[in-house]
Each structure stands twice: as C-alpha cells, then as structure tokens.
Scaffold this motif. Structure first.
Motif, short mmCIF file in Angstrom:
data_model
loop_
_atom_site.label_atom_id
_atom_site.label_comp_id
_atom_site.label_asym_id
_atom_site.label_seq_id
_atom_site.Cartn_x
_atom_site.Cartn_y
_atom_site.Cartn_z
N THR A 1 40.61 -7.91 -36.32
CA THR A 1 41.21 -9.11 -35.73
C THR A 1 40.12 -9.98 -35.10
OG1 THR A 1 41.55 -8.13 -33.56
CG2 THR A 1 43.29 -7.80 -35.20
N ALA A 2 40.51 -11.17 -34.72
CA ALA A 2 39.57 -12.07 -34.06
C ALA A 2 39.06 -11.48 -32.75
CB ALA A 2 40.24 -13.42 -33.81
N GLU A 3 39.95 -10.80 -32.04
CA GLU A 3 39.51 -10.16 -30.80
C GLU A 3 38.53 -9.02 -31.09
OE1 GLU A 3 42.83 -9.02 -28.42
OE2 GLU A 3 43.14 -11.06 -27.66
N ASP A 4 38.73 -8.30 -32.18
CA ASP A 4 37.80 -7.22 -32.53
C ASP A 4 36.39 -7.77 -32.73
OD1 ASP A 4 39.87 -5.34 -32.58
OD2 ASP A 4 40.20 -5.55 -34.73
N VAL A 5 36.27 -8.86 -33.47
CA VAL A 5 34.93 -9.32 -33.86
C VAL A 5 34.21 -10.05 -32.73
CG1 VAL A 5 35.63 -9.48 -36.27
CG2 VAL A 5 35.71 -11.54 -34.84
N ILE A 6 34.94 -10.46 -31.69
CA ILE A 6 34.29 -11.18 -30.60
C ILE A 6 34.07 -10.29 -29.37
CG2 ILE A 6 36.23 -12.11 -29.26
CD1 ILE A 6 34.74 -14.88 -29.53
N THR A 7 34.49 -9.03 -29.47
CA THR A 7 34.31 -8.11 -28.35
C THR A 7 32.84 -8.04 -27.94
OG1 THR A 7 36.20 -6.77 -29.02
CG2 THR A 7 34.56 -5.70 -27.61
N GLY A 8 32.59 -8.23 -26.64
CA GLY A 8 31.23 -8.15 -26.11
C GLY A 8 30.42 -9.42 -26.24
N ILE A 9 30.98 -10.47 -26.80
CA ILE A 9 30.26 -11.74 -26.97
C ILE A 9 30.69 -12.72 -25.89
CG2 ILE A 9 29.88 -13.72 -28.49
CD1 ILE A 9 30.33 -11.84 -30.86
N ASP A 10 29.73 -13.22 -25.14
CA ASP A 10 30.00 -14.17 -24.05
C ASP A 10 29.63 -15.58 -24.50
OD1 ASP A 10 30.36 -15.52 -21.68
OD2 ASP A 10 28.75 -14.50 -20.59
N LEU A 11 30.62 -16.47 -24.54
CA LEU A 11 30.39 -17.84 -24.98
C LEU A 11 30.36 -18.83 -23.80
CD1 LEU A 11 32.65 -17.97 -28.17
CD2 LEU A 11 30.18 -17.56 -28.02
N THR A 12 30.17 -18.31 -22.62
CA THR A 12 30.08 -19.19 -21.45
C THR A 12 28.96 -20.22 -21.65
OG1 THR A 12 30.87 -17.43 -20.01
CG2 THR A 12 29.74 -19.28 -18.95
N GLY A 13 29.28 -21.49 -21.42
CA GLY A 13 28.29 -22.54 -21.59
C GLY A 13 28.25 -23.12 -22.98
N LYS A 14 29.00 -22.54 -23.92
CA LYS A 14 29.07 -23.06 -25.28
C LYS A 14 30.24 -24.02 -25.42
CE LYS A 14 25.75 -20.21 -26.59
NZ LYS A 14 24.38 -20.68 -26.91
N VAL A 15 30.09 -24.98 -26.29
CA VAL A 15 31.15 -25.95 -26.56
C VAL A 15 31.60 -25.80 -28.01
CG1 VAL A 15 31.79 -28.39 -26.58
CG2 VAL A 15 30.14 -27.55 -24.88
N ALA A 16 32.91 -25.73 -28.22
CA ALA A 16 33.47 -25.54 -29.56
C ALA A 16 34.54 -26.59 -29.83
CB ALA A 16 34.07 -24.15 -29.70
N ILE A 17 34.57 -27.07 -31.06
CA ILE A 17 35.65 -27.92 -31.55
C ILE A 17 36.33 -27.16 -32.67
CG2 ILE A 17 36.23 -30.04 -32.78
CD1 ILE A 17 33.95 -31.43 -31.34
N VAL A 18 37.67 -27.08 -32.61
CA VAL A 18 38.44 -26.38 -33.64
C VAL A 18 39.48 -27.35 -34.19
CG1 VAL A 18 39.88 -24.39 -34.21
CG2 VAL A 18 38.13 -24.20 -32.41
N THR A 19 39.26 -27.88 -35.39
CA THR A 19 40.30 -28.72 -35.99
C THR A 19 41.45 -27.81 -36.42
OG1 THR A 19 39.60 -28.65 -38.32
CG2 THR A 19 38.48 -30.24 -36.88
N GLY A 20 42.66 -28.32 -36.33
CA GLY A 20 43.81 -27.48 -36.62
C GLY A 20 44.02 -26.40 -35.59
#
Length: 327
Positions: free
Chosen positions: A17-36
C-alpha cells in the motif's frame, strides 16, 4: 533498445500500500502538487504525502467537490485548475510560482478514460488533451519551481492501458480515423509513459527526474464511469454480483494498493539517481521482449512494459509535437 527497465528489486509487491512504501520517510519541508488529488488514487496519494509531512497542493476543476473530499486533511491547499483549459493551467502555475516555493514532487494523477469523442478549445481530442497535453503544459509552466527544488520528481500516472495503442503521430486527434474510446485512452497512456522518458532526459541536469506508473486496475475510483458494465465484467474487474474483485497478484487492487507505486516513485530513496522508467507494483517494470509480447497481452498478472511505450525516439518526437500543440 537500451533501457533502464530492470526491477531493483524493491522488496515491495502488488499488495503493498501507499502507507507501506512511505514508512520511515519524512517529507517535512517538501512541497507536493497532486493533480486529481481529491478522488481515487490521487486522494490517497495526497493523504499519504501530507501525513508524511509534505505541504500538499491539490488543483481541482470542481472546487466544492475537492473541499468536501479533503475536509479531513488539514493544511492541504486547493486551487482551481482545468486541464482542458490552457489559460487555467497558466493561471494555476502563475499562482503557485508567485508563492516563491520550490516544487519537490509533482504527481500527475488526474485523468479520464474511454470517454465519448470530445475536443478542447484547440480541437485536440479530450483524452489526449487531459491526460497528456494538459500535464505537459503544467510541467512546462512549473519548471522554475521544479528546478528550484534542487532535486524534484515528476510522476506521470500511466496505465497498462498503453497496450491499446501506441501514439499515432499521423492522426493524434482522430481526425482521419474512426474514434475508438479505448484506442484514444491507450494512446494517452502511452504518451504519459513516453513523457516521463523524455522529461527525465531533459531534466536530470537540473535535478528533475521523472517516472511513469501503472497503478493497477482499481474499479471503484470513478475512472470507469464511461465503460459499460458488460465490459467491466468481461475484464474480470467485478464478480457476478457486481462487486470489485480484489486480487493484487492479477493487478485488481484497492485504492491504497493502487496509490503505492506513485507514492514510491515520488518519495522513495531507492530511486535516487534513477529516472525515465515505467514502474508497477512499487518497482521498476521489466521490458517485455518482442518474443513474449503475445503472452504478456493475454494475461493481467505479468509485469512489464512494451518497447513502444518507453522508446526514446518516440519520446523525443512526442515532446516536440507537444511543444507545438501547447505553444
């Protein structure tokens, strides 16, 4: 054909799952745009990136629907964007660039599938215009922010649907051939994959890497609203009672499983220094050899990408055509 289409392997798989693959990754300070980012796998992508600490911007054609869908995600920004309207794309990009923020992650998740024939204001066929050209223009306009990130990733949500058609350069917009909804969809999904190839080639010198992804078949996202129930049932996506089939080994996935590969491409350190590849099941897909194409097309469970969807010459040609079409 020389290609980087070789599985790592990542250690993840079809059921991740999406949660599985992002476990342990810190995106603090990152900016994301998600269309849709207010429905289906886009909504799950936005949720998981936000939960990992990223600032998330969701462009939306329907602002009220987006606000309702994102009401439980504090801090997610919503701005107007219509991928069929070139002026709207320019306005959205100008608004974002005016904030002075870098853009670390751009996930191009918005899309339409197998729609009746329609054209945008420029006369471009709607699936090609929405799924490819709109996102192409968006990336071009947001380029200064991507470069400013000092290491950005662009994720193009493609599909195994590329098998329905290569990019037909001689008649992109069905002006000289009968319109077939799935052929138009397949062409747009091939375009998404080729876009990642050429974007990565052009962008890597500026630290911008690109990936294309196949999410899997997720029948309950609303994407298939123009597809008849008989076609959906024949594809094996629903059972005799009309309930979604869940069998990730055969690519029939839940929304969290469908969002996994895009999130992995957007954020995983496993992909550091890589790009320009087509991915599925949270790994890089193998290239399907010509000798194995018939068998690959016959099933749904074998991972892989056909050569025409990652061909660098076709990718460069598509880029040049897209530049002309989007001015």
């Amino acid at each position: 054909m020389t290609t980087a289409q070789r599985p790592l392997p990542s250690g993840f798989g079809p059921a991740s799952t999406a949660e599985d693959v992002i476990t342990g990754i810190d995106l603090t300070g990152k900016v994301a745009i998600v269309t849709g980012g207010y429905s289906g796998i886009g909504l799950e992508t936005a949720r998981v990136l936000r939960a990992a600490g990223a600032e998330v911007v969701v462009p939306a054609r329907d602002l009220e629907r987006a606000k309702a869908a994102l009401k439980d995600m504090p801090g997610v920004e919503i701005e107007h964007l219509d991928l069929m309207d070139p002026a709207s794309i320019d306005d959205f990009a100008a608004t974002f660039l005016a904030t002075g923020r870098p853009l670390h992650i751009l996930v191009n998740s918005a899309g339409i599938m197998a729609t009746p024939l329609a054209r945008d204001a420029r006369g471009d066929e709607s699936q090609f215009a929405t799924n490819h050209l709109g996102h192409f223009q968006l990336v071009a306009r947001l380029w200064p922010a991507l470069v400013a990130a000092g290491g950005a990733r662009v994720v193009a949500v493609s599909s195994r649907g590329f098998r329905f058609s290569p990019v037909v350069f001689d008649d992109l917009h069905f002006e000289h051939r009968p319109y077939e909804p799935f052929a138009a969809y397949g062409q747009s999904k091939t375009a998404n994959a080729l876009f990642a190839v050429e974007l990565d080639r052009r962008g890597r010198v500026d630290g911008v890497r690109a990936f294309a992804v196949h999410p899997g078949t997720i029948i309950d996202t609303g994407l298939a609203k123009h597809v008849s129930a008989d076609v959906v049932r024949a594809a094996g996506a629903v059972d005799d009672e009309g309930r979604p089939v869940r069998d990730p080994a055969r690519q029939f996935k839940t929304i969290p499983q469908g969002a996994a590969t895009g999130v992995w491409c957007a954020a995983s350190p496993q992909l550091a220094g890589l790009g320009g590849v087509y991915c599925e099941n949270s790994d890089i897909s193998p290239l399907v050899p010509a000798s194995g194409e018939a068998g690959w097309r016959a099933g749904t469970e074998t991972a892989g990408v056909l050569e025409y969807a990652v061909d660098p010459e076709a990718a460069a040609r598509l880029w040049e055509v897209s530049e002309r079409l989007t001015a």
